[in-house]
Motif scaffolding. Sequence first.
Motif, PDB file in Angstrom:
ATOM      1  N   ALA A  25      -1.076   5.859  14.486  1.00  0.00           N
ATOM      2  CA  ALA A  25      -1.970   4.697  14.595  1.00  0.00           C
ATOM      3  C   ALA A  25      -1.483   3.771  15.700  1.00  0.00           C
ATOM      4  O   ALA A  25      -0.279   3.709  15.999  1.00  0.00           O
ATOM      5  N   ARG A  56       0.996  15.546  13.104  1.00  0.00           N
ATOM      6  CA  ARG A  56      -0.173  16.317  12.698  1.00  0.00           C
ATOM      7  C   ARG A  56      -1.454  15.947  13.440  1.00  0.00           C
ATOM      8  O   ARG A  56      -2.468  16.626  13.314  1.00  0.00           O
ATOM      9  N   ALA A  62      -6.896   2.490  15.479  1.00  0.00           N
ATOM     10  CA  ALA A  62      -6.102   1.262  15.447  1.00  0.00           C
ATOM     11  C   ALA A  62      -5.353   1.248  14.113  1.00  0.00           C
ATOM     12  O   ALA A  62      -5.720   1.949  13.172  1.00  0.00           O
ATOM     13  N   GLY A 101     -10.041   4.032  17.606  1.00  0.00           N
ATOM     14  CA  GLY A 101      -9.298   3.632  18.807  1.00  0.00           C
ATOM     15  C   GLY A 101      -8.567   4.802  19.439  1.00  0.00           C
ATOM     16  O   GLY A 101      -8.281   4.796  20.635  1.00  0.00           O
ATOM     17  N   PRO A 123     -15.043   6.558  13.074  1.00  0.00           N
ATOM     18  CA  PRO A 123     -15.260   6.228  11.652  1.00  0.00           C
ATOM     19  C   PRO A 123     -15.334   4.721  11.386  1.00  0.00           C
ATOM     20  O   PRO A 123     -15.427   4.319  10.231  1.00  0.00           O
ATOM     21  N   LEU A 129     -17.080  -1.807  10.572  1.00  0.00           N
ATOM     22  CA  LEU A 129     -16.796  -2.189  11.960  1.00  0.00           C
ATOM     23  C   LEU A 129     -17.629  -1.348  12.927  1.00  0.00           C
ATOM     24  O   LEU A 129     -18.411  -0.497  12.513  1.00  0.00           O
ATOM     25  N   LEU A 130     -17.403  -1.584  14.202  1.00  0.00           N
ATOM     26  CA  LEU A 130     -17.930  -0.699  15.242  1.00  0.00           C
ATOM     27  C   LEU A 130     -16.758  -0.444  16.189  1.00  0.00           C
ATOM     28  O   LEU A 130     -15.745  -1.161  16.116  1.00  0.00           O
ATOM     29  N   LYS A 278      -1.310   7.472  -5.854  1.00  0.00           N
ATOM     30  CA  LYS A 278       0.124   7.303  -6.140  1.00  0.00           C
ATOM     31  C   LYS A 278       0.330   7.055  -7.628  1.00  0.00           C
ATOM     32  O   LYS A 278      -0.397   6.297  -8.266  1.00  0.00           O
TER      33      LYS A 278
HETATM   34  N1  T1G Z   1      -4.194   2.677  10.185  1.00  0.00           N
HETATM   35  C1  T1G Z   1      -3.158   2.524   9.321  1.00  0.00           C
HETATM   36  N2  T1G Z   1      -2.790   3.468   8.409  1.00  0.00           N
HETATM   37  C2  T1G Z   1      -3.519   4.607   8.386  1.00  0.00           C
HETATM   38  C3  T1G Z   1      -4.607   4.827   9.250  1.00  0.00           C
HETATM   39  C4  T1G Z   1      -4.944   3.803  10.181  1.00  0.00           C
HETATM   40  N3  T1G Z   1      -5.941   3.944  11.060  1.00  0.00           N
HETATM   41  N4  T1G Z   1      -5.122   6.065   8.954  1.00  0.00           N
HETATM   42  C5  T1G Z   1      -4.371   6.566   7.960  1.00  0.00           C
HETATM   43  N5  T1G Z   1      -3.419   5.702   7.621  1.00  0.00           N
HETATM   44  C6  T1G Z   1      -2.382   5.910   6.593  1.00  0.00           C
HETATM   45  C7  T1G Z   1      -2.985   6.017   5.202  1.00  0.00           C
HETATM   46  O1  T1G Z   1      -3.159   4.733   4.651  1.00  0.00           O
HETATM   47  C8  T1G Z   1      -1.907   6.826   4.493  1.00  0.00           C
HETATM   48  O2  T1G Z   1      -0.842   5.940   4.216  1.00  0.00           O
HETATM   49  C9  T1G Z   1      -1.415   7.784   5.584  1.00  0.00           C
HETATM   50  O3  T1G Z   1      -1.771   7.175   6.838  1.00  0.00           O
HETATM   51  C10 T1G Z   1      -2.057   9.154   5.507  1.00  0.00           C
HETATM   52  O4  T1G Z   1      -3.481   8.918   5.483  1.00  0.00           O
HETATM   53  C11 T1G Z   1     -10.301  -0.337  17.794  1.00  0.00           C
HETATM   54  C12 T1G Z   1     -10.998  -0.832  15.263  1.00  0.00           C
HETATM   55  C13 T1G Z   1      -6.527  10.356   9.890  1.00  0.00           C
HETATM   56  C14 T1G Z   1      -8.230  11.748   8.681  1.00  0.00           C
HETATM   57  O5  T1G Z   1     -10.674   4.888  10.272  1.00  0.00           O
HETATM   58  O6  T1G Z   1      -9.480   8.978   8.285  1.00  0.00           O
HETATM   59  O7  T1G Z   1      -9.664   2.323  15.376  1.00  0.00           O
HETATM   60  O8  T1G Z   1      -0.863   6.152   1.696  1.00  0.00           O
HETATM   61  O9  T1G Z   1      -3.857   9.981   3.230  1.00  0.00           O
HETATM   62  O10 T1G Z   1      -5.871  12.719   4.244  1.00  0.00           O
HETATM   63  O11 T1G Z   1     -12.319   0.803  17.687  1.00  0.00           O
HETATM   64  O12 T1G Z   1      -6.128   8.987   7.362  1.00  0.00           O
HETATM   65  O13 T1G Z   1       0.684   7.574   3.068  1.00  0.00           O
HETATM   66  O14 T1G Z   1       1.070   5.107   2.897  1.00  0.00           O
HETATM   67  O15 T1G Z   1      -5.785   9.460   4.809  1.00  0.00           O
HETATM   68  O16 T1G Z   1      -4.395  13.595   6.160  1.00  0.00           O
HETATM   69  C15 T1G Z   1     -10.344   3.942  12.827  1.00  0.00           C
HETATM   70  C16 T1G Z   1      -8.632   6.434   9.108  1.00  0.00           C
HETATM   71  C17 T1G Z   1      -9.552   2.706  12.578  1.00  0.00           C
HETATM   72  C18 T1G Z   1      -9.138   6.685  10.513  1.00  0.00           C
HETATM   73  C19 T1G Z   1      -5.860  11.661   7.896  1.00  0.00           C
HETATM   74  N6  T1G Z   1      -9.688   5.107  12.256  1.00  0.00           N
HETATM   75  N7  T1G Z   1      -7.782   7.512   8.656  1.00  0.00           N
HETATM   76  O17 T1G Z   1      -6.258  11.965   6.578  1.00  0.00           O
HETATM   77  O18 T1G Z   1      -4.121  11.307   5.346  1.00  0.00           O
HETATM   78  S1  T1G Z   1     -10.378   1.270  13.172  1.00  0.00           S
HETATM   79  C20 T1G Z   1      -9.908   5.471  10.983  1.00  0.00           C
HETATM   80  C21 T1G Z   1      -8.302   8.701   8.222  1.00  0.00           C
HETATM   81  C22 T1G Z   1     -10.335   1.470  14.867  1.00  0.00           C
HETATM   82  C23 T1G Z   1     -11.017   0.777  17.117  1.00  0.00           C
HETATM   83  C24 T1G Z   1     -11.204   0.569  15.651  1.00  0.00           C
HETATM   84  C25 T1G Z   1      -7.317   9.667   7.641  1.00  0.00           C
HETATM   85  C26 T1G Z   1      -7.004  10.857   8.555  1.00  0.00           C
HETATM   86  P1  T1G Z   1       0.084   6.211   2.880  1.00  0.00           P
HETATM   87  P2  T1G Z   1      -4.385   9.908   4.618  1.00  0.00           P
HETATM   88  P3  T1G Z   1      -5.154  12.493   5.533  1.00  0.00           P
END
Ligand code: T1G
Length: 655
Positions: A25, A56, A62, A101, A123, A129-130, A278
């Motif tokens: 991230a 992975r 972000a 991001g 996503p 958000l966008l 958990k």
């Molecule tokens: N930020 C912080 N922590 C994150 C994270 C993120 N983006 N994505 C995952 N984690 C943590 C999650 O809380 C968990 O923590 C661990 O990683 C494993 O996640 C500027 C504003 C990538 C498909 O929305 O879809 O970018 O519980 O259990 O099943 O335009 O994580 O172990 O402590 O889900 O293998 C956009 C969100 C952000 C992607 C992996 N991105 N993540 O799935 O593992 S907004 C997302 C996922 C943004 C920009 C905008 C999934 C995954 P813990 P997990 P997984």
Amino acid sequence: MSSPVSYELQGNIGVITLDNPPVNALSHAVRQGLLDAINAAQSDTSSAVVILCEGRTFIAGADISEFGKPFKEPGLPELLNIIEASSKLVVAAIHGTALGGGFETALAAHYRCAVPSAKVGFPEIKLGLLPGAGGTQRSPRLAGVKSSLDLITSGAPISAGQAAEIGLVDEIIDGDLSAGAIAWAEKLVADGAPIRKSSEQSVPEFDSSIFDQYRATLANRARGQVAPEHVLTAVEAATTMSFEDGLAVERESFVECMNSSQSVGMRHIFFAERQAAKLDGVSKDTPNRPVENVGIIGGGTMGGGIAMSFANAGIPVTMIEISDDALARGLGIIERNYAGSVKRGKLSEEKAAACRALISGSTDYAALAGVDLVIEAVFEDPDLKKKIFKKLDAVCKPGAILATNTSYQDVDAIAAATGRPEDVVGMHFFSPAHIMKLLEVVRGERTADDVLATVMTLAKKIRKVAVVSGVCYGFIGNRMLQPYGQTAQLLLLEGASPQQIDTAMESFGMAMGPLRVFDLAGLDVGYKAREALSDDDKGDPKTFRVPDLLVEAGRLGQKSGCGFYSYDDNRKPTPDPLVDELINSAAADFGIVRRDITDEEIVDRLVSALVDEGRKILDEGIAQRSSDIDVVYIYGYGFPAARGGPMFYADNRRA
Ligand code: T1G
């Protein structure tokens, strides 16, 4: 503390490597490291730069955990503009899931390569958000308006191959990504490939009516959500403004969405769903028992849906029924479900055939001798369940997990019917079980820790969102549904109509109002359950008089074409004056003088009924945490994610 970003020259290629587990991230340290690395590359001997990630996945977005905290430079939009302005050709090398991001970072690079298994997407909409770092401006310039609107408003990832088809990925790398990406960068340089900035490209021709078409679609699909309209505004800006001006529009929209209560609620659920997995008091290193094959007792709607959930995850299933006819009916339900999915384009014929091939049936319990897990999914007769578990105890191998799909009964009493209560657990699926994501995992008094840990891991494998519940009548969700339904009945007698109650709750964001839910479930279900109860146990007759009168009038709900509503052949509900008369007469019997009730009172009393019961569930230790209850109601009962769940909504509404 060392930076999560390293930079080194490999030959004449500058390689930037991110290593920020678990998903790379874009935390502040990563952004700073990326800035330092791209700046270093401007003045060294590199002829091109490759951005790679360890672990992975490529950058998954972000760092959501930083949202709402004090902002720290460099901001992501500015950083990506610096990457794009690089005097050296920049290649992004994608594996895993380049999301949000992360994918915006890749779009700021001049070229993108990916392994075949990689996925990319935006996503953000699922977080209210966008894309806020140029995604709404760069994607339309590369892939066109329609593909970009599909990607951004759905929030669904696409494969590297699909991305390549629409111009978002340039090269698919087979084999080792690092070596392949570096070799490809060298080739680009050797071929004199230009520094290609997506921000400088113009948006390809598009049908100007597309924005109005999307507004009409989203008005229904994303009813009441704030972010989707902002997506349209930002993408429309990409078609009418300069990149810089469009970026400013995106930024303004992003800040508004970020600060919206909807995004705060949806971000709460993002972490709550992961927190629910958990187990307090159980080490996360607890060894899992193997689950290579599964038995299902009962081939009804639930048994069939549960069987499909496992087969869809590649786990073989043996379904047990009491006769060949019953078994044929059960397998027929599964066949029809798969055929429907193929017809709707949700599943390829090949995938459906592969899943179907994993499901076999028998009328002999001996077929379960070798399975690792059995799930009982027969109707809610406690004596029958105990009889089944006694048989399973005799037939199944030591260490096999014995689970019941009961939606409210005493799992401890069922466990006591066996000589191995530590192997018994509740796995409460929600109908239709092959579609609904919620799984309540009911922890009996004697359920072993490793059984619980195994089922929680398995839930993720079959793509369910699992929440642990203790043993009580109705566990978490159905227990809260009881006072919710009772309150709806009181509101009817006091003056509200079924359609007023349902419309008020659906405007609040519920997928379906309470009376429509009861018509869907069948009013006769509650009627039969009450027949077995004493008057004391039935509770206040005002809370069930109307549904009982409806059942006695043959109005069982959707299944009989009428209940609280009348239903046409397409199951479209229409208010029925007969029901109003019946409610008025019941109110008169109770001496209730009906009054006008506001929608606000309806919503407040119904949500409070959920929250008050949720608080009791927490106090009794039935739920591990308040956010678990939110997850149950969003994934199992259609509570709006934009409100964060009943407990989160109540805590923040009163704050
Ligand atoms: N930020 C912080 N922590 C994150 C994270 C993120 N983006 N994505 C995952 N984690 C943590 C999650 O809380 C968990 O923590 C661990 O990683 C494993 O996640 C500027 C504003 C990538 C498909 O929305 O879809 O970018 O519980 O259990 O099943 O335009 O994580 O172990 O402590 O889900 O293998 C956009 C969100 C952000 C992607 C992996 N991105 N993540 O799935 O593992 S907004 C997302 C996922 C943004 C920009 C905008 C999934 C995954 P813990 P997990 P997984």
